[in-house]
Design a protein around this motif. Sequence first.
Motif, mmCIF file in Angstrom:
data_model
loop_
_atom_site.group_PDB
_atom_site.id
_atom_site.type_symbol
_atom_site.label_atom_id
_atom_site.label_comp_id
_atom_site.label_asym_id
_atom_site.label_seq_id
_atom_site.Cartn_x
_atom_site.Cartn_y
_atom_site.Cartn_z
ATOM 1 N N SER A 55 -38.266 -42.906 2.293
ATOM 2 C CA SER A 55 -38.090 -42.670 3.727
ATOM 3 C C SER A 55 -36.878 -41.796 4.032
ATOM 4 N N GLU A 58 -39.153 -38.517 3.766
ATOM 5 C CA GLU A 58 -40.558 -38.597 4.142
ATOM 6 C C GLU A 58 -40.719 -39.494 5.370
ATOM 7 N N PRO A 59 -41.209 -38.952 6.488
ATOM 8 C CA PRO A 59 -41.343 -39.753 7.709
ATOM 9 C C PRO A 59 -42.156 -41.035 7.521
ATOM 10 N N ASP A 60 -43.159 -40.987 6.661
ATOM 11 C CA ASP A 60 -43.983 -42.176 6.407
ATOM 12 C C ASP A 60 -43.657 -42.808 5.055
#
Length: 237
Positions: A55, A58-60
């Motif tokens: 995270s 990476e947004p998800d």
Amino acid sequence: MPTRDLSQSLDADATVYPGDPPVESTPAATHEEDGYRVTEWRLGTHSGTHVDAPSHTEPDGKNLDAFGVEEFAFEARLVDCSGVGAREPIGSEMVPERESERGRTETNGMETNGTAKSGTARAEMVVFRTGWADHWGTDRYFDHPYLTREAAATCADRGFHVGMDALSPDPSPSERETAEETEPEGVPAHRELLGSDRLVVENLTGLAGLPERFELRAYPLALAAADGSPVRAVATW
């Protein structure tokens, strides 16, 4: 069993990534006034020797608490990149092959394919020794070597987590030297690794003289929904 601390000290002189919070400590209680001592610390999740969660970029991506504690104990393979110069790339040719089941042998009580003798799967990590830990606390530290996108992708494809004795697997902003035109923009090495759920441990130290294979334990703090955390990184062999 030999043991070595691979952690940088967390104090006001700790090098942090440009824009990150500095490491600060202030007394919250003292023996003289309160009869006991408590210290308030202020620092970012990527201070000192630390581990990046997916995270982080990476947004998800997963937070650290999505990983079991056992996933922060790695069978490490040391790769000597000390001949790579300031702001120079570490290419995919430096990434070791993952050994086949057929070729596995026991080394220091561990199987060389990343499996403990008991048969329990163990995470594998490539630790790139750049020698840049010697510049900790100086402006020179920002001019470390970095992984190419292809090298990071090769690590991810071969199932390796990554450790480095440098601030980042990507180039860091620096006022000391002008960035080369060939340097990648953004954080492509982070994206390749963290986007594949590989963990990244940064700012290691004390890698000189370690055997080619060792166990690295880098346990994060039990922070909720954390994008990273300082660790106490310890090698045994």
